[in-house]
Structure formats: structure tokens, C-alpha cells
Design an enzyme around this catalytic site. Structure first.
Site, mmCIF file in Angstrom:
data_model
loop_
_atom_site.group_PDB
_atom_site.id
_atom_site.type_symbol
_atom_site.label_atom_id
_atom_site.label_comp_id
_atom_site.label_asym_id
_atom_site.label_seq_id
_atom_site.Cartn_x
_atom_site.Cartn_y
_atom_site.Cartn_z
ATOM 1 C CE LYS A 167 -20.599 42.272 -8.868
ATOM 2 N NZ LYS A 167 -21.240 40.958 -8.630
ATOM 3 C CD GLU A 224 -32.365 50.790 -17.506
ATOM 4 O OE1 GLU A 224 -33.456 50.945 -16.931
ATOM 5 O OE2 GLU A 224 -32.136 51.233 -18.639
ATOM 6 C CB CYS A 251 -36.941 46.112 -12.773
ATOM 7 S SG CYS A 251 -36.827 45.752 -14.521
ATOM 8 C CD GLU A 296 -37.820 46.789 -6.832
ATOM 9 O OE1 GLU A 296 -36.712 46.985 -6.304
ATOM 10 O OE2 GLU A 296 -37.995 46.718 -8.059
HETATM 11 P P1 NAD Z 1 -28.385 44.597 -6.181
HETATM 12 O O1 NAD Z 1 -28.427 46.070 -6.260
HETATM 13 O O2 NAD Z 1 -28.259 43.957 -4.865
HETATM 14 O O3 NAD Z 1 -27.169 44.022 -7.047
HETATM 15 C C1 NAD Z 1 -26.986 44.354 -8.404
HETATM 16 C C2 NAD Z 1 -25.531 44.174 -8.765
HETATM 17 O O4 NAD Z 1 -24.775 45.154 -8.053
HETATM 18 C C3 NAD Z 1 -24.939 42.820 -8.387
HETATM 19 O O5 NAD Z 1 -24.037 42.401 -9.382
HETATM 20 C C4 NAD Z 1 -24.207 43.129 -7.098
HETATM 21 O O6 NAD Z 1 -23.145 42.250 -6.845
HETATM 22 C C5 NAD Z 1 -23.689 44.518 -7.385
HETATM 23 N N1 NAD Z 1 -23.337 45.295 -6.193
HETATM 24 C C6 NAD Z 1 -23.728 45.112 -4.925
HETATM 25 N N2 NAD Z 1 -23.158 46.040 -4.119
HETATM 26 C C7 NAD Z 1 -22.413 46.832 -4.918
HETATM 27 C C8 NAD Z 1 -21.599 47.975 -4.688
HETATM 28 N N3 NAD Z 1 -21.440 48.480 -3.478
HETATM 29 N N4 NAD Z 1 -20.997 48.541 -5.743
HETATM 30 C C9 NAD Z 1 -21.170 48.057 -6.988
HETATM 31 N N5 NAD Z 1 -21.897 46.974 -7.271
HETATM 32 C C10 NAD Z 1 -22.528 46.362 -6.238
HETATM 33 O O7 NAD Z 1 -29.672 44.101 -6.948
HETATM 34 P P2 NAD Z 1 -30.196 42.618 -7.100
HETATM 35 O O8 NAD Z 1 -30.790 42.216 -5.791
HETATM 36 O O9 NAD Z 1 -29.170 41.776 -7.746
HETATM 37 O O10 NAD Z 1 -31.363 42.824 -8.169
HETATM 38 C C11 NAD Z 1 -32.640 43.223 -7.822
HETATM 39 C C12 NAD Z 1 -32.842 44.703 -8.058
HETATM 40 O O11 NAD Z 1 -32.536 45.036 -9.405
HETATM 41 C C13 NAD Z 1 -34.265 45.138 -7.863
HETATM 42 O O12 NAD Z 1 -34.330 46.317 -7.101
HETATM 43 C C14 NAD Z 1 -34.770 45.414 -9.255
HETATM 44 O O13 NAD Z 1 -35.818 46.323 -9.367
HETATM 45 C C15 NAD Z 1 -33.555 45.869 -9.956
HETATM 46 N N6 NAD Z 1 -33.689 45.633 -11.401
HETATM 47 C C16 NAD Z 1 -33.871 46.701 -12.243
HETATM 48 C C17 NAD Z 1 -34.044 46.499 -13.595
HETATM 49 C C18 NAD Z 1 -34.245 47.647 -14.557
HETATM 50 O O14 NAD Z 1 -33.981 47.458 -15.729
HETATM 51 N N7 NAD Z 1 -34.676 48.801 -14.109
HETATM 52 C C19 NAD Z 1 -34.028 45.223 -14.101
HETATM 53 C C20 NAD Z 1 -33.849 44.159 -13.224
HETATM 54 C C21 NAD Z 1 -33.657 44.390 -11.871
#
Ligand code: NAD
Length: 492
Positions: A175, A250, A284, A385
């Protein structure tokens, strides 16, 4: 408007409900494509297709070498389509075309590497302590891996999961983020073209808030590989625990770029700028805190501001642009809110600080590269963050204090150290509580080197040899070779 379908069991389909949502171009602020809006029944369909494919001999019966060959064929196709996919991504998520081309041209390496690793996964023969039995281990795939990915580097972060998971023989329910699904759907075509059997890779699009929990708790899903925000990650972890599913998480970061008084200042300035303003801070690993030795703090900040001012902001599809838009509307609001929080906390605004009004930005969702000085380590701008082009510059007096400030957040994803002293470099790399430490460089990643977080930045590692272990489970097999069935009431 372009209209996309999603991939379930080898078929390109819409949501069962027929519903779609629009995806927007962050540079123009306009919708350009429609994406299927899945419901739980679509997730069920995809999970059933992934299970069927997992059990089907066309996948489960393949030798590990044959699986590796499929991954390498996919890598070739990815290389041939890299520039086209980069354009889709730039249009959909506003990342710079130059960065996207670089990322996509490098991405095939993950599939070559894990394709090569597929047939080097070996079990062990245990020199067991019991007579008359032979004991060995097998490394087996977990089953169905749910990959849930964010919008900031959509294909790369999916690749970090898909390449090792497929090499290990799992099937995938992916997803992508609702903000960056178009590139995932284009990417899906290449799995088909490479010859992966139907259902091995399924892509279900839609909103995390509507189908995320259903995916994580789905009885057919054997493992959840998640990249995203730490709050969402916490929810995923809790839910996965209910059905005892293994997870890799992650999550976020508040990484420190530490500049010592013996650093080559020009290099450190470049490193700090690339750490926070590349990808408009939406990574991230963003080096969102610059920890600078007090003796060089004023001169360093001055050089930093002067260099950051030269960054060309504007159209992400232009080769010359260095800072692009913020990917989503809610993220734009969040970044601007954090700027106000920092001001209210008493940090000094040294650069930027508002939505960009440069004519090159049009109606796009841009925030000026922003630098705050006089930041105290306890301020929210130094702890939370932001995920945007906002840097908090914090002075320190000695090495001990630098470590204390750098380690003083809930996160532990990465850190940068700028010094010419080898002993300081080694001491810092040992004492910093972060999954990655860069010395005199920043943002380097490779398919060969493990990536992941300490503390609240995550669980598990992606890339590198050990990443494939996240997608395997060990089985112990006992065979009686004594030829006599022993007394059933005596444990052997
Ligand atoms: P997010 O947590 O909002 O969404 C990530 C994914 O989770 C999306 O596909 C979203 O649809 C899904 N999601 C949302 N609610 C959910 C739920 N209740 N259950 C399961 N899945 C759900 O994050 P984002 O805004 O898309 O991305 C930014 C974040 O990602 C930042 O905090 C960043 O630090 C982190 N990030 C981490 C890494 C790493 O490797 N550590 C890399 C890139 C981004």
C-alpha cells in the site's frame, strides 16, 4: 486527467466500490490523475491473491536462482524506465527531477544485489547432541509481506522492502502513500513485464486511515514492513502485536549534524545544507539540528545563511532547481506551524521563515529554506520532527555536551560528524545513539549497508546482507536415523 487502476492478482482493477481519489501536483497545486480508493474488500481480494500466489508452484516451486533471475530482469527493466518513472514522481510528489533521476538510476542495484543474494541463503546442519538423529535448519519465507510506504521517496523506500522480501520468496501486498500512488502503479507494470507470476506483487491504493488497520491486522498478512511517521508506526506496532506479527518499522528522526571547531568549514557548510535543504527537508534522515562548537558558531552560521541563500527554488521538473515544493498540503501547513512554534519559543530567525513568494514558485506549496539560531536543545523545534526545510542551529561547548545534545531526543536515525580528528570521529561514531553515523559526509546510502533506527526511529534494518533475514524464518528439522522407534515416554 489520467486514470490509474491498481494491481491485484495480476489484474489491473478499480476499487470494488468504483471510488477514486484525485492526486495533485505540488508545483501547480492541481489534480492530474485519479487513483482507486480501496476499501477493506479490496484489501481482502489482494490478500487472497497474495496467498494464492504464495502457495502456487509458479512461485513457491521456483528455485532461489530462478527467483534471483526474475529480480535481475526487473532491475534491467527498472534501469530502462528510470527516467520515465522519475518524471511521474516529480509530477506527483514534487521531488526534484535531478534527485529522482539519480535515485531511480541507482535503484536497480537493490534488485541486482538481493537477486544475487536469493540463492545464497543457506540453512545449517547442527552437530546435534543426541545419537541417532540428524538435525538441520531451513530458511523459509514468512508468507505475505504487507509493505506500507510514505510519500517522500516512494519507490526507493518500497524497494528497500520489496527487493529482500521477494528474494526471500514472499509475496507482497503493497500500500503506497495516498499522496504518491501514481509512481507505484507505473512501477507495478514492470513486475508483470519481468515475468513475476500474478499475485506475487499486489498494489492496493487508498487512504491509510481507511484501510491501513485492516491490512495490518489481516489474518493472511504474515509480516508488516512499514515506513512512515512514528505515531502511525506506533499504531501499526500495537495492532501487529495483537496478531503476533513481526514488523520492521522505519520511522522519523531529528538527526544532528555536529560541526567541531577542527572541521573543514566549507565542507561542513555544504554538508549541513544538503542535510536539511535537499528534498526540502522531507527526508527521514534530514539533519534538522546543526550542533556547532561555540568558538565557530557565529562564523559558521553566517557562512551557512550565505550559502543557503544561493539555493534556487522553483519548478522541480527543471534541472537547475535545487529546492522544490512541499509534497502535500497538510505537510505545508505543518511546516509553517512549526516555524511559528519556533518563533514563539524564542528562537532567532536567521533565514526564510515563510511560504515562498518567489515568482518561480507560482501557486506551488513552497517554504523558504529556513534557519533558526539561538535554539535551546529542549525547544520543540529541536526535539520534534518537522519534515521540512527548517534547521535548528544549536551551539555546544565541548564533545561531551555535543553527545548529550545529539542523543537527547526520542529519535536515533542518523547523525553527521564534521571533524579532522580521527579519534574524535571514532569516539563520536561509537557514542552517538543512531543507526547511521556519517563522518565528513551526509545522506550517503547504499544497497550494501544496513539502514534503520535506534530508539523511536524504528525496529529492524533495511539494505545490506542482514536485511533479507527480516523476511525469513528459521525452521529446525529432525530426522531419526537410528532406525528404531524409541520409548514414547522418554523425552529425547
Ligand atoms: P505516515 O505515517 O502518515 O504514512 C505512512 C504510510 O502509512 C502511508 O502509506 C499511509 O497511508 C499509511 N497509514 C496511515 N495511517 C495508517 C494506519 N492507521 N495504519 C496503517 N497504515 C497507515 O507518514 P508520511 O507522512 O507518509 O511520511 C512521512 C514520515 O515518514 C516522516 O515521519 C518520516 O520521518 C518517515 N520516514 C521514515 C523513513 C525511514 O526510513 N526511517 C523514511 C522516510 C520517511
Amino acid at each position: 486527467m489520467k486514470s490509474y487502476n491498481m494491481l491485484i492478482g495480476g489484474e489491473w482493477v478499480g476499487a470494488a466500490s468504483g471510488e477514486t481519489f484525485e492526486t495533485e501536483n505540488p508545483f501547480t497545486g492541481k489534480s492530474w490523475a485519479t487513483i482507486p480508493r480501496s476499501g477493506v474488500d479490496d484489501v481482502d481480494r489482494a490478500a487472497a491473491a497474495a496467498r494464492k500466489a504464495f502457495n502456487d508452484p509458479s512461485w513457491s516451486g521456483l528455485s532461489a536462482s530462478a527467483r534471483g533471475a526474475l529480480l535481475r530482469r526487473f532491475a534491467d527493466l527498472l534501469a530502462a524506465n528510470a527516467d520515465r518513472l522519475a518524471e511521474v514522481e516529480t509530477q506527483d510528489n514534487g521531488k526534484l527531477i535531478a534527485e529522482m533521476r539519480g535515485q531511480l538510476r541507482y535503484m536497480p542495484q537493490w534488485y541486482y544485489y538481493f537477486g544475487g543474494l536469493a540463492d545464497k541463503v543457506e540453512g545449517r546442519v547442527i552437530p546435534i547432541d543426541k545419537p541417532g538423529v540428524f538435525n538441520f535448519t531451513r530458511e523459509e519465507p514468512l508468507g505475505i509481506v504487507a509493505a506500507i510506504t510514505p510519500w517522500n521517496s516512494p519507490l526507493m523506500l518500497a524497494t528497500w522492502k520489496l527487493a529482500p522480501a521477494l528474494a526471500a520468496g514472499n509475496t507482497i501486498l503493497w500500500k503506497p502513500s495516498e499522496f504518491s500512488s501514481a509512481s507505484a502503479l507505473e512501477f507495478g507494470r514492470l513486475f508483470e513485464e519481468a515475468g513475476f507470476p500474478p499475485g506475487v506483487v499486489n498494489i492496493v491504493t487508498g487512504f491509510g486511515s481507511e484501510i491501513g488497520s485492516h491490512i495490518v491486522s489481516h489474518p493472511q498478512v504474515d509480516k508488516v514492513a512499514f515506513t512512515g511517521g512514528d505515531r502511525t508506526g506506533q499504531g501499526v506496532y500495537e495492532l501487529a502485536a495483537k496478531s503476533i506479527k513481526p514488523v520492521t518499522l522505519e520511522l522519523g528522526g531529528k538527526s544532528a549534524n555536529i560541526v567541531f571547531e577542527d572541521a573543514v568549514l566549507e565542507d561542513a557548510v555544504k554538508g549541513v545544507v544538503s542535510g536539511i535543504f535537499a528534498a526540502s527537508g522531507q527526508t527521514c534522515i534530514a539533519g534538522s539540528r546543526a550542533l556547532v562548537h561555540r568558538s565557530i558558531y557565529p562564523a559558521f552560521v553566517e557562512a551557512l545563511v550565505a550559502f543557503a541563500k544561493t539555493a534556487r527554488i522553483g519548478d522541480p521538473s527543471s534541472e537547475n532547481t535545487q529546492v522544490g515544493p512541499i509534497t502535500t498540503r497538510p505537510q505545508l501547513t505543518k511546516v509553517l506551524e512549526y516555524i511559528e512554534i519556533a518563533k514563539a519559543e524564542g528562537a532567532t530567525l536567521a533565514l526564510g521563515g515563510k511560504r515562498a513568494s518567489d515568482p518561480a514558485c507560482g501557486d506551488g506549496w513552497f517554504v523558504e529554506p529556513t534557519i533558526f539560531t539561538d535554539v535551546a536543545p529542549a525547544m520543540r523545534i529541536a526535539q520534534e520532527e518537522v519534515f521540512g526545510p527548517v534547521l535548528a542551529a544549536i551551539p555546544f561547548d565541548n564533545d561531551e555536551q555535543a553527545i548529550e545534545i545529539a542523543n537527547g531526543t526520542i529519535y536515533g536515525l542518523a547523525a553527521g560528524v564534521w571533524t579532522q580528528s580521527i579519534s574524535r570521529a571514532l569516539t563520536m561514531s561509537q557514542r552517538l545513539r543512531a543507526g547511521t553515523v556519517w563522518v565528513n559526509t551526509y545522506r550517503a546510502v547504499s544497497y550494501m549497508s544496513p539502514f534503520g533506527g535506534f530508539k523511536r526511529s524504528g525496529i529492524g534494518r533495511e539494505s545490506g546482507l542482514s536485511a533479507i533475514r527480516e523476511y525469513l524464518q528459521e525452521k529446525s528439522v529432525w530426522i531419526d536415523i537410528s532406525g528404531t522407534v524409541p520409548n514414547p515416554f522418554v523425552q529425547r
